[in-house]
Design a protein around this motif. Structure first.
Motif, PDB file in Angstrom:
ATOM      1  N   GLY A   1     -27.569 -42.959 -25.055  1.00  0.00           N
ATOM      2  CA  GLY A   1     -27.158 -43.492 -27.155  1.00  0.00           C
ATOM      3  C   GLY A   1     -28.233 -42.546 -28.031  1.00  0.00           C
ATOM      4  O   GLY A   1     -28.057 -42.531 -29.244  1.00  0.00           O
ATOM      5  N   GLY A   2     -28.845 -42.138 -26.892  1.00  0.00           N
ATOM      6  CA  GLY A   2     -30.282 -41.386 -28.410  1.00  0.00           C
ATOM      7  C   GLY A   2     -29.772 -39.467 -28.183  1.00  0.00           C
ATOM      8  O   GLY A   2     -28.513 -39.704 -28.204  1.00  0.00           O
ATOM      9  N   ASP A   3     -30.622 -38.866 -28.809  1.00  0.00           N
ATOM     10  CA  ASP A   3     -29.987 -37.660 -29.674  1.00  0.00           C
ATOM     11  C   ASP A   3     -29.840 -36.609 -28.234  1.00  0.00           C
ATOM     12  O   ASP A   3     -31.395 -36.500 -27.623  1.00  0.00           O
ATOM     13  CB  ASP A   3     -30.947 -37.634 -30.892  1.00  0.00           C
ATOM     14  N   ALA A   4     -28.472 -36.477 -28.107  1.00  0.00           N
ATOM     15  CA  ALA A   4     -28.870 -34.398 -27.317  1.00  0.00           C
ATOM     16  C   ALA A   4     -30.158 -33.832 -27.374  1.00  0.00           C
ATOM     17  O   ALA A   4     -30.502 -33.190 -26.434  1.00  0.00           O
ATOM     18  CB  ALA A   4     -27.424 -34.692 -26.882  1.00  0.00           C
TER      19      ALA A   4
ATOM     20  N   ARG B   1     -24.666 -34.316 -30.644  1.00  0.00           N
ATOM     21  CA  ARG B   1     -24.405 -35.126 -29.428  1.00  0.00           C
ATOM     22  C   ARG B   1     -25.326 -36.105 -29.486  1.00  0.00           C
ATOM     23  O   ARG B   1     -26.054 -36.082 -29.220  1.00  0.00           O
ATOM     24  CB  ARG B   1     -24.046 -34.078 -28.910  1.00  0.00           C
ATOM     25  N   PHE B   2     -24.925 -37.067 -27.741  1.00  0.00           N
ATOM     26  CA  PHE B   2     -25.750 -38.383 -27.766  1.00  0.00           C
ATOM     27  C   PHE B   2     -26.094 -38.111 -26.527  1.00  0.00           C
ATOM     28  O   PHE B   2     -25.310 -37.896 -25.296  1.00  0.00           O
ATOM     29  CB  PHE B   2     -24.627 -39.181 -27.966  1.00  0.00           C
ATOM     30  N   THR B   3     -26.511 -38.559 -25.923  1.00  0.00           N
ATOM     31  CA  THR B   3     -26.682 -38.686 -24.558  1.00  0.00           C
ATOM     32  C   THR B   3     -26.382 -39.904 -23.617  1.00  0.00           C
ATOM     33  O   THR B   3     -25.875 -41.275 -24.796  1.00  0.00           O
ATOM     34  CB  THR B   3     -28.304 -38.885 -24.013  1.00  0.00           C
TER      35      THR B   3
ATOM     36  N   LYS C   1     -25.551 -34.431 -21.856  1.00  0.00           N
ATOM     37  CA  LYS C   1     -24.588 -35.568 -22.396  1.00  0.00           C
ATOM     38  C   LYS C   1     -23.453 -35.853 -20.993  1.00  0.00           C
ATOM     39  O   LYS C   1     -23.633 -36.111 -19.962  1.00  0.00           O
ATOM     40  CB  LYS C   1     -23.299 -34.259 -22.958  1.00  0.00           C
TER      41      LYS C   1
END
Ligand SMILES: Cc1cc2nc3c(=O)[nH]c(=O)nc-3n(C[C@H](O)[C@H](O)[C@H](O)COP(=O)(O)O)c2cc1C
Length: 162
Positions: free
Chosen positions: A121-124, A116-118, A60
């Motif tokens: 903008g990817g999926d954490a 949450r996102f990286t 994150k």
């Protein structure tokens, strides 16, 4: 009430290994949590490898940077095929582990990954699955960091809540 009021989120830790016996007790506390239809749809992954902790801290953009300096963490994984209440069940298990960690003289903090996102903008959750080699269909709720506290936070006072 002593446990409930004394537990605080601890994000700074001493450079000291947590004894295996304490970790086992904390994991047992998680497994004692109630769950919908008693399905216990959780898996707990103990992470302490430094490279893994560094990678988890970078998933994150913020809110989890301190993970890299935590001695260890318990990654709380839910099986959504086993139970549609996996979020609730795993949340209660996480909380039980945090309370028992406090009883053991340890500090802990919940680091959220579900939803949450990286930084890109990817999926954490997907990123954590990649780091730990967790199969698809398993959901990553959070990591509960654990360690001997290196910060002092005042306990809550009962009168604050009336
Ligand atoms: C669902 C949930 C998600 C949380 N996510 C994070 C997080 O990603 N990073 C973090 O540093 N703290 C996280 N926390 C810890 C909260 O910030 C903390 O519990 C709150 O500020 C109250 O402080 P206390 O735990 O000391 O009572 C989370 C807590 C919960 C229950």
């Amino acid at each position: 009430m002593d446990t409930l009021m004394g537990r605080r989120s601890i994000r700074k830790y001493q450079d000291k290994t947590v004894e295996g016996e304490k970790v086992r007790t904390i994991l047992a506390a998680g497994r004692m949590a109630p769950s919908g239809k008693n399905k216990k749809p959780w898996e707990f992954i103990v992470a302490e490898d430094r490279d893994t902790m560094l990678k988890l801290s970078q998933v994150k953009p913020k809110g989890g940077l301190f993970v890299k300096d935590a001695p260890m963490g318990i990654v709380v994984v839910g099986d959504e095929e086993k139970s549609d209440t996996w979020v609730e069940d795993c949340s209660i298990a996480s909380t039980f582990m945090q309370l028992e960690a406090h009883n053991q003289g340890l500090g802990s903090c919940w680091v959220q990954f579900r939803g949450r996102f990286t930084p890109e903008g990817g999926d954490a959750e997907v990123r954590v699955r990649e780091i730990l080699g967790i199969e698809e269909g398993r959901r990553v709720l959070c990591v509960i960091t654990l360690g001997y506290p290196n910060e002092v936070k005042p306990p809550y006072k009962e009168e604050d809540y009336y």
